[in-house]
Design an enzyme around this catalytic site. Structure first.
Site, mmCIF file in Angstrom:
data_model
loop_
_atom_site.group_PDB
_atom_site.id
_atom_site.type_symbol
_atom_site.label_atom_id
_atom_site.label_comp_id
_atom_site.label_asym_id
_atom_site.label_seq_id
_atom_site.Cartn_x
_atom_site.Cartn_y
_atom_site.Cartn_z
ATOM 1 N N TYR A 154 0.866 -1.179 0.000
ATOM 2 C CA TYR A 154 0.000 0.000 0.000
ATOM 3 C C TYR A 154 0.899 1.224 0.000
ATOM 4 O O TYR A 154 1.791 1.345 0.833
ATOM 5 C CB TYR A 154 -0.889 -0.010 1.250
ATOM 6 C CG TYR A 154 -1.789 1.206 1.373
ATOM 7 C CD1 TYR A 154 -2.920 1.344 0.571
ATOM 8 C CD2 TYR A 154 -1.512 2.210 2.299
ATOM 9 C CE1 TYR A 154 -3.761 2.454 0.695
ATOM 10 C CE2 TYR A 154 -2.340 3.317 2.428
ATOM 11 C CZ TYR A 154 -3.470 3.432 1.624
ATOM 12 O OH TYR A 154 -4.288 4.526 1.750
ATOM 13 N N ASP A 254 9.374 3.171 -0.570
ATOM 14 C CA ASP A 254 8.342 3.829 0.226
ATOM 15 C C ASP A 254 8.674 3.516 1.683
ATOM 16 O O ASP A 254 8.341 2.447 2.199
ATOM 17 C CB ASP A 254 6.968 3.279 -0.181
ATOM 18 C CG ASP A 254 5.845 3.800 0.706
ATOM 19 O OD1 ASP A 254 6.141 4.425 1.744
ATOM 20 O OD2 ASP A 254 4.674 3.563 0.361
ATOM 21 N N LYS A 282 4.828 9.614 8.410
ATOM 22 C CA LYS A 282 4.716 9.155 9.797
ATOM 23 C C LYS A 282 5.785 9.792 10.698
ATOM 24 O O LYS A 282 5.639 10.932 11.091
ATOM 25 C CB LYS A 282 4.708 7.643 9.854
ATOM 26 C CG LYS A 282 3.544 7.042 9.017
ATOM 27 C CD LYS A 282 3.280 5.608 9.297
ATOM 28 C CE LYS A 282 2.322 4.958 8.324
ATOM 29 N NZ LYS A 282 0.904 5.164 8.604
#
Ligand code: HOZ
Length: 442
Positions: A154, A254, A282
């Site tokens: 994802y 990522d 994050k």
């Protein structure tokens, strides 16, 4: 905040259920991001009131040991006093300028020092923006259209990436997404994670008549966290690196989850692989909405206003988010934090394995550093297909048993759990006591 965990009987949540019913009247599904709705485990989500260190407190006054950590950013625990002080000091000087600040310059310098492959970096506001923009610049740089992602990975919710996506899409069992046109995903190719032959095949199949690769970028989570935690097989990252290099394809890590979590310089430092571009989110925002993408200067210099690839954002480089992220990264300069995270996570996971084994419950626990997932299966979990074969019903029962005993795990089989530096030895022992009891009931 009291450190008392409530007894199972006391852990009821009438106020959460009432708020959820109200929320559904005005927020789609009652939540602002789908996994939070507990569809993957059933029941009503918990509404939280406050958090400190390793603990969450809900609106009914129950306390939980937290293994979600806001899905990754809270590596130092919640409400870290130095991070809070930095944010409130920054706020005194104004919340947003929409113009450059010295803080951003210092932060960019820090990021380029800390992340091994990063020459230049651009701040954005979410991981979705980071991956979407990194792909755009990879296409602008190579002049090619195709991108490759892994099944079950994802990378945020940009249209072209919502193909065989993990996280919420996996939790809800959505293979594709309504509203995404065929045109938007035509150039997205997918391969099973950890499958060496599949990626070779995709590169062999997508070449121009003159033999050049049509693939602009390969984007991966270096340790998958959105199909549950699924590490790369030995040699897999190296294989992707050499294949992309041979083909002039941009290799994108990522590291929204793994950045500054798996090592001081992220997964690329831990595995000693240099991607061309890296996406961060994050932890980079210290718990505030910030993200970034960066890498090779020759690629990053394709971005406007230097180059022809457009990308922009009013809140990009927001002073509060940069203050939070900068302070958190400075605190994470201390390598003993990573040593302890590794040690404590390894202890927790090996004890959980032992408990499952003692109860004759087939279980696989994947762990890399402070990321881990318990899958109820007797087969190794190396891909999304493997993850999907695990017993999600049993996972849901385990989740609720733990929740009732004051342990908050990710409410989905297809999400990684995270440990923080604030988890004490006592937290770990309480978690293991709860797991022993719950496993006994499964
Ligand atoms: N997609 C996020 C984790 N993989 C979860 C988003 C959220 O609910 O906050």
């Amino acid at each position: 905040m009291s450190e008392q965990s409530p007894s199972p009987a006391a852990n009821s949540r009438p106020r959460s259920s009432e708020l959820f019913a109200r929320a559904k009247q005005h927020i789609p599904g009652g939540v602002n991001s789908p996994v939070r709705a507990f569809k993957g485990v059933g029941g009503d989500p918990v509404f939280f009131q406050s958090a400190s260190g390793s603990r969450l407190r809900d609106v009914d006054g129950n306390s939980y040991i937290d293994y979600v950590g806001s899905w990754g950013p809270m590596i130092l625990g919640h409400a870290h006093p130095q991070v809070l002080a930095a944010v409130s000091e920054a706020a005194q000087n104004g919340c947003s300028f929409g113009a450059p600040t010295e803080r951003e310059v210092r932060f960019a310098e820090l990021l380029c020092r800390r992340v091994p492959s990063m020459d230049k970096v651009r701040m954005v506001s979410s991981g979705t923006e980071a991956t979407m923009s990194a792909l755009r610049v990879a296409r602008g740089f190579t002049g090619r259209a195709k991108i490759v992602k892994s099944d079950g990975a994802y990378h945020g919710h940009a249209d072209s990436l919502l193909v065989a996506a993990g996280s919420g899409a996996a939790t809800l069992g959505l293979p594709g997404t309504a509203g995404v046109t065929e045109g938007a995903t035509r150039d997205t190719l997918t391969v099973p994670w950890n499958d060496f032959a599949a990626i070779d095949r995709v590169f062999a199949e997508h070449r121009t008549a003159s033999g050049h690769s049509e693939i602009a970028a390969v984007i991966i989570e270096p340790v998958c966290g959105n199909m549950g935690c699924v590490p790369p097989l030995p040699g897999y990252l190296e294989h992707l690196r050499s294949l992309t290099e041979q083909n002039g394809t941009v290799f994108i890590f990522d590291e929204v989850m793994t950045g500054f979590r798996l090592a001081r310089g992220g997964a690329q430092q831990r595995f000693a692989i240099r991607p061309d571009l890296t996406c961060l989110g994050k932890i980079v925002g210290g718990g505030l909405p910030a993200a970034a993408y960066g890498g090779r200067a020759d690629i990053m210099d394709k971005i406007a206003p230097v180059g022809p690839v457009y990308q922009a954002g009013t809140l990009s480089g927001n002073p509060l988010a940069v203050a939070a992220g900068h302070t958190m990264l400075e605190l994470l300069d201390d390598s003993s934090i990573y040593d302890r995270l590794e040690l404590v996570s390894t202890h927790l996971c090996s004890e959980l394995r032992r408990l499952c084994h003692a109860q004759n419950i087939p279980a696989v626990i994947n762990q890399v550093g402070s990321m881990f997932t318990l899958f109820f299966t007797d087969q190794p979990v190396r891909s999304y297909d493997d993850a999907k074969r695990s017993d999600t019903g049993r996972f849901a029962r385990f989740f609720h048993g733990m929740l009732a005993r004051g342990v908050y795990l990710p409410p989905s089989q297809f999400e990684a759990a995270f440990l923080s530096a604030a988890h004490s030895d006592e937290d770990i022992e309480k978690t293991l006591d709860a797991a022993r009891e719950v496993l006994g009931t499964l």
